[in-house]
Design a protein around this motif. Sequence first.
Motif, PDB file in Angstrom:
ATOM      1  N   SER A 308      37.388  46.552  39.716  1.00 51.16           N
ATOM      2  CA  SER A 308      38.300  46.149  40.783  1.00 51.16           C
ATOM      3  C   SER A 308      38.357  47.225  41.883  1.00 51.16           C
ATOM      4  O   SER A 308      38.354  46.924  43.081  1.00 51.16           O
ATOM      5  N   LEU A 309      38.364  48.495  41.455  1.00 49.33           N
ATOM      6  CA  LEU A 309      38.385  49.597  42.435  1.00 49.33           C
ATOM      7  C   LEU A 309      37.074  49.641  43.217  1.00 49.33           C
ATOM      8  O   LEU A 309      37.043  49.978  44.390  1.00 49.33           O
ATOM      9  N   ARG A 310      36.004  49.254  42.530  1.00 41.70           N
ATOM     10  CA  ARG A 310      34.696  49.281  43.167  1.00 41.70           C
ATOM     11  C   ARG A 310      34.547  48.125  44.171  1.00 41.70           C
ATOM     12  O   ARG A 310      34.177  48.333  45.313  1.00 41.70           O
ATOM     13  N   THR A 311      34.869  46.910  43.724  1.00 43.94           N
ATOM     14  CA  THR A 311      34.579  45.771  44.595  1.00 43.94           C
ATOM     15  C   THR A 311      35.743  45.375  45.497  1.00 43.94           C
ATOM     16  O   THR A 311      35.546  45.029  46.642  1.00 43.94           O
ATOM     17  N   HIS A 312      36.958  45.404  44.980  1.00 43.53           N
ATOM     18  CA  HIS A 312      38.086  44.935  45.798  1.00 43.53           C
ATOM     19  C   HIS A 312      38.725  46.042  46.630  1.00 43.53           C
ATOM     20  O   HIS A 312      39.151  45.819  47.744  1.00 43.53           O
TER      21      HIS A 312
END
Length: 391
Positions: A308-312
């Motif tokens: 989530s931290l990577r993509t969003h």
Amino acid sequence: MPSSANDVRKELAKIFKTEFGKSADVVASAPGRVNLIGEHSDYNDGLVLSMAIDRRTYTAAGRRGGDLFIAFSNELGKKTSFEVIAGRFEHSNFWVNYIKGVCALLGEAKPIEGTNFAISSTVPRGSGLSSSAAYVVSIIEAVSSLYDIKLKDIEVPVLARRIENEFVGVQSGIVDPFVAKFAKEQNALLIDTRSLDFQHVPISEDCSILVCVTGVKRALATTEYNKRRQQCHQALTTISEKLGKKLHTLRDVSIEDLRSVKGSVDETLYARAHHIVTENERAVRTVSALRKNDMSMVGKLMLESHMSLRTHFEVSSPELDAFVEIAEQLDGVYGARMTGAGFGGSAICLVDSAYEEELSNQIAQRYKMVGFENGMVFLARSGMGSHVERS
Ligand code: GLA
């Protein structure tokens, strides 16, 4: 570097004596930390699960009287002096501003005279391990003890955040100094950053945390950290408008609310809010998995958080992703994720203690093999919150 906390403490006592010709009156210390989950949640009133590590910053301090303050940093090998002019301190270089901030704000409670400081740390700097909170909390504890300024426990992290915000220019949240103050060994700390209620959550001795330092230094002030804060604020304003409700922070947004505005909110802002809303839910699930000693579930949630931290939220980096991908493939690893603000810094792996050393070596080797030269992996034991010794 001295190996144990006791060595660092002793070495600092010697340094103080060499630099100032007498012993320190007080030595305070505070730990670095790793966030287990709940990233970028603190400035959205969210939930954060964090753990102090056994790397600390030590501040030795002694009264000298008069208006002159002298500070020696063991890491930087630098000694500097400054004065209070008409009750005020001039802003100067980065590391000294923290000391000035502490003296200025504590000076509002009681006059603070010229003081000698010697500071030494085993928290790697610029590595996402909250070296600055360890630093500022250890200075607050040293100065308040030295001048008998009685602070309530909660005032320590609140003051630390003000110093970072007002004196150093970083819009950091409350979590890092909070952990530096309230952490307990062999426990994680669950913090509700809205109410500032907290709970200690025991961590099983059968699992260990490996800290994977990418070697990419980042200073919060120069990253997109402040931009993410703005984007969360913008997301909140837009979502409130679309829902026709007055929401105070992203903590007030439910998954259902969020889904109902999908398509009518700017895609980037939606993605930022998505991370924050789901991260709160993951934090709750992680605490319940920890309480059941279900490490596989904790690991799974850590990986979800990383994705989530990577993509969003877009705060990861190729180096952090490499550590997580390497760890995921190894037996004995429950899960891995970036920790702290991101953009470099460090990742953490939750591993079976039986294989901690072997895994630490393997992860470090493989990180090199995929082309990243400056990494480092170390085993972090849980640490305790700040501590003061008077002589
Ligand atoms: C930095 C800040 C914290 C927090 C994290 C992200 O460490 O100092 O307040 O916002 O980033 O979770």
